[in-house]
Design an enzyme around this catalytic site. Structure first.
Site, short mmCIF file in Angstrom:
data_model
loop_
_atom_site.label_atom_id
_atom_site.label_comp_id
_atom_site.label_asym_id
_atom_site.label_seq_id
_atom_site.Cartn_x
_atom_site.Cartn_y
_atom_site.Cartn_z
N GLN A 182 -9.07 -3.05 9.42
CA GLN A 182 -8.13 -4.24 7.79
C GLN A 182 -7.21 -5.31 8.67
OE1 GLN A 182 -5.88 -4.45 4.08
NE2 GLN A 182 -7.90 -4.11 2.71
N CYS A 193 -4.38 -7.90 -1.29
CA CYS A 193 -3.04 -8.09 -1.75
C CYS A 193 -2.16 -9.01 -1.94
CB CYS A 193 -2.65 -8.69 0.46
SG CYS A 193 -0.85 -7.90 0.31
N GLY A 217 -7.72 2.46 -8.25
CA GLY A 217 -6.34 2.00 -9.26
C GLY A 217 -6.38 3.53 -10.34
#
Length: 667
Positions: free
Chosen positions: A362, A395, A508
């Site tokens: 990533q 982020c 989530g």
């Protein structure tokens, strides 16, 4: 019994108080870092530390408020042997520096002051009651000349690879040394195990010092990037949809051998389905975009996916999760500018263990000028050992967001499109995936607009949507209804344009098998990326695959910790420095795992990730210890497998309330 809202429902017989203990965990640490933490890694023979974040200046009032209660500027000092032995002699080689070498060449003197060899006990040897002392038989062949050597120990590195690269510096030296009648020492090896380890145990994606130097001096050749950036400049770099012309770099023919998880179609078939025969007409239609998403398709439906996690999501932790059932793993978020500056710390993030069957890297950046070149470098330096590159568009950390990276890209769709198309071109066969949040501000979700474009126009090979905005961080539950809306939007666009579906993952609050499969069925996602759930209970992947809630015992959890310690030693090293690097990261992992409440103690299932645990006792003293929020207890647990911590070694937890003693004493 009535429990306050947000409190884990502990059964009465285990409940000590309804008052919740400990500080609320900083779960943003799962996705980013504020710059106060330090990364610690091993690169060859060197110990490396690096401050995180592009800006380490003074904090604003808002930043100070956001970090209230945290231990700021955590530092982890280096711990070395009292007498430092030359690495070359430690491995049985000859030192070319001779008497001019700054390290000692006197092996007997080194061993005379070296710390005692460590033994990693079997978990069955530990008592379930304090002081949990393991039943360990002493060395079967004491060596009076070398009291630090324990011939009864087993070196994790030697056990896995058939040799130990740390030689006489190893803290498990007795496991791979031979002592003859004259008390002379010789290192031993296992040739059969070495041969097998070359395929099953050796990490890959090492970027050498020469490559790092080329990057640092900006001499690394990136012709694809140069051509793409020139095209953008020629078109004025407008915010309209970028339309690169097909060229030799865009068309990737299938390789003779393909990964079982990937279906690849001939370039001519891909092109003709969308626009007719572009191979012959490309000169007449230079603005038609190539369908990058089809040059290599990812078949990830039904697979478990471990999220990229800063600091805690290192190679040993990923390897642990793979052992418990994770199918897809991704390295910690790396900063594009740090990669391009040749940072050893950043390049250590691309390391891959052979057990990681599907592995990606990533990256976070803010423009084509830094993300496209790093994509080209990755395609060259990690060729054959990289399955995808993920772009971080989620982020929420200020120091990432304010540079235009992470979730800031959600408000710049034109730039994001240019980034993804350029990276696709630079990466060749390797797919580009993206991870994003629902939006930046509450009430202003935008993912349903971006995701269809990413799938059909920009060539995303997979999309992962975290069900919160940047502003929400982890203060509210993930919005799975909105995730379903976004999935439906992508599938509708794919159907309208007759595109094959790409995998979509949600994210989530996933903390149980029941919750996982409920949300998969409700939303139509191909799977759920697991972040915090895996940090707290790495065995969640087993639960998901077996469709059950695992009432894991304290001894089984201790097995997991032992395995992590062994993986850490294999990665960070079996010498003094490596053992204490492993100890540090084990304590970081325990800073999440202590939050697990055993499901056998709950009034009803499943447990919920955001519930705070009241004060409780476990079913035995070991289970109580594993639930301790005191960082000194985490160090105590590390000593079960890594030996006593050196007096000069300390672990500073992220939160003050996890530190030994009261919070005032830490001020």
């Amino acid at each position: 019994m009535e429990y306050p809202a947000g409190t884990a429902p502990i059964k009465a017989e285990y409940l000590l108080s309804l008052t919740t203990t400990g500080n609320a965990a900083d779960d943003d640490a799962a996705e980013g870092n504020t710059g106060s933490g330090r990364r610690y890694s091993r690169d060859g023979d060197n110990e490396v530390t690096a401050s995180r974040g592009p800006n380490r200046g003074k904090l604003s009032k808002e930043q100070k408020k956001a970090r209230q209660g945290a231990n700021k500027g955590r530092k982890f000092g280096k711990v070395r042997d009292e007498l430092d032995l030359c690495w070359r002699l430690a491995n049985g080689a000859t030192c070319e520096f001779g008497d001019e070498c700054r390290f000692t060449h006197d092996i007997p003197s080194y061993l005379a002051v070296k710390s005692q060899d460590i033994r990693i006990p079997q978990t069955s040897q530990f008592s379930l009651s304090s002081p949990f002392t393991p039943d360990i038989t002493k060395s079967i062949a004491p060596v009076p000349e070398y009291p630090s050597i324990d011939l009864g120990t087993v070196c994790p590195v030697f056990s896995e690879t058939g040799e130990c690269r740390y030689g006489f510096k190893c803290r498990f030296l007795g496991g791979h040394v031979r002592i003859d009648g004259s008390a002379s020492l010789a290192l031993i090896g296992d040739e059969d195990k070495k041969a097998r380890a070359a395929l099953t145990a050796m990490e890959v994606n090492f970027v050498d010092a020469e490559t790092q130097k080329l990057l640092k001096t900006k001499k690394y050749p990136c012709p694809i990037t140069a051509g793409y950036l020139k095209e953008l400049q020629a078109t004025g770099d407008s915010e309209s949809k970028p339309k690169p012309a097909p060229n030799a770099n865009s068309l990737i023919m299938p390789e003779p051998e393909q990964n079982m998880d990937i279906v690849q179609r001939p370039a001519s078939e891909i092109i003709s389905q969308r626009t007719g025969d572009l191979l012959s007409a490309s000169s007449d239609t230079p603005d038609v975009p190539i369908r990058f998403s089809e040059k290599k398709r990812l078949h990830w439906s039904g697979k478990t996916y471990l999220a990229p996690l800063t600091t805690v999501g290192n190679l040993p932790f990923r390897r642990l999760c793979v052992a418990y059932g994770a199918d897809i793993t991704c390295g910690e978020m790396g900063l594009a500018n740090s990669f391009l500056s040749g940072s050893k710390e950043e390049w250590s993030l691309v390391r891959r263990h052979p057990s990681e069957t599907t592995f990606g890297v990533q990256v976070a950046g803010n423009k084509p000028g830094n993300l496209v070149p790093i994509a080209e470098v990755l395609s060259k330096e990690c060729a054959g050992n990289l399955d995808f590159v993920d772009v971080n568009c989620g982020c929420p950390i200020d120091l990432v967001f304010k540079t235009g990276s992470g979730s800031a890209l959600l408000d710049a769709p034109g730039k994001l499109g240019k980034i993804l198309i350029g990276m696709n071109r630079a990466l060749g066969e390797i797919p580009v995936t993206i991870k994003l949040r629902t939006g930046i501000k509450d009430g202003k979700n935008i993912a349903h607009k971006l995701m269809p474009r990413a799938a059909s126009e920009w060539g995303a090979g997979c999309i992962t949507l975290h069900g919160r905005t940047r502003q929400q961080r982890y203060t509210r539950l993930a919005d799975w209804d909105y995730i379903k809306e976004c999935v439906d939007a992508v599938r509708a666009r794919e159907a309208d344009e007759d595109l094959p579906p790409i995998p979509i993952f949600g994210g989530g609050d996933c903390y149980s098998s029941e919750g996982y499969w409920k949300n998969v069925g409700k939303t139509g996602v191909d799977g759920i990326m697991i972040g915090r759930g895996a940090l707290i209970k790495p065995w969640i992947f087993t639960e998901i695959k077996e469709h059950r809630e695992w009432d894991i015992s304290a001894r089984e959890r201790l097995d997991l910790i032992k395995t992590y310690a062994e993986y850490g030693i294999n990665h960070f090293g079996s010498d003094t420095t490596g053992v204490n690097a492993t100890r540090r990261y084990l304590c970081e992992a325990l800073s999440f795992q202590y939050r697990y409440v055993p499901i056998g103690l709950l009034e009803h299932l499943p447990g919920r990730i955001n519930d705070r645990a009241p004060a409780f006792r476990g079913r035995n003293e070991l289970e109580t210890l594993l639930a301790s929020g005191d960082s000194q207890d985490w160090v105590k647990i590390s000593e079960m497998f890594l030996g006593p911590a050196p007096e000069s070694w300390t672990f500073t937890p992220k939160h003050r309330s996890n530190a030994h003693g009261n919070e005032e004493s830490q001020g």
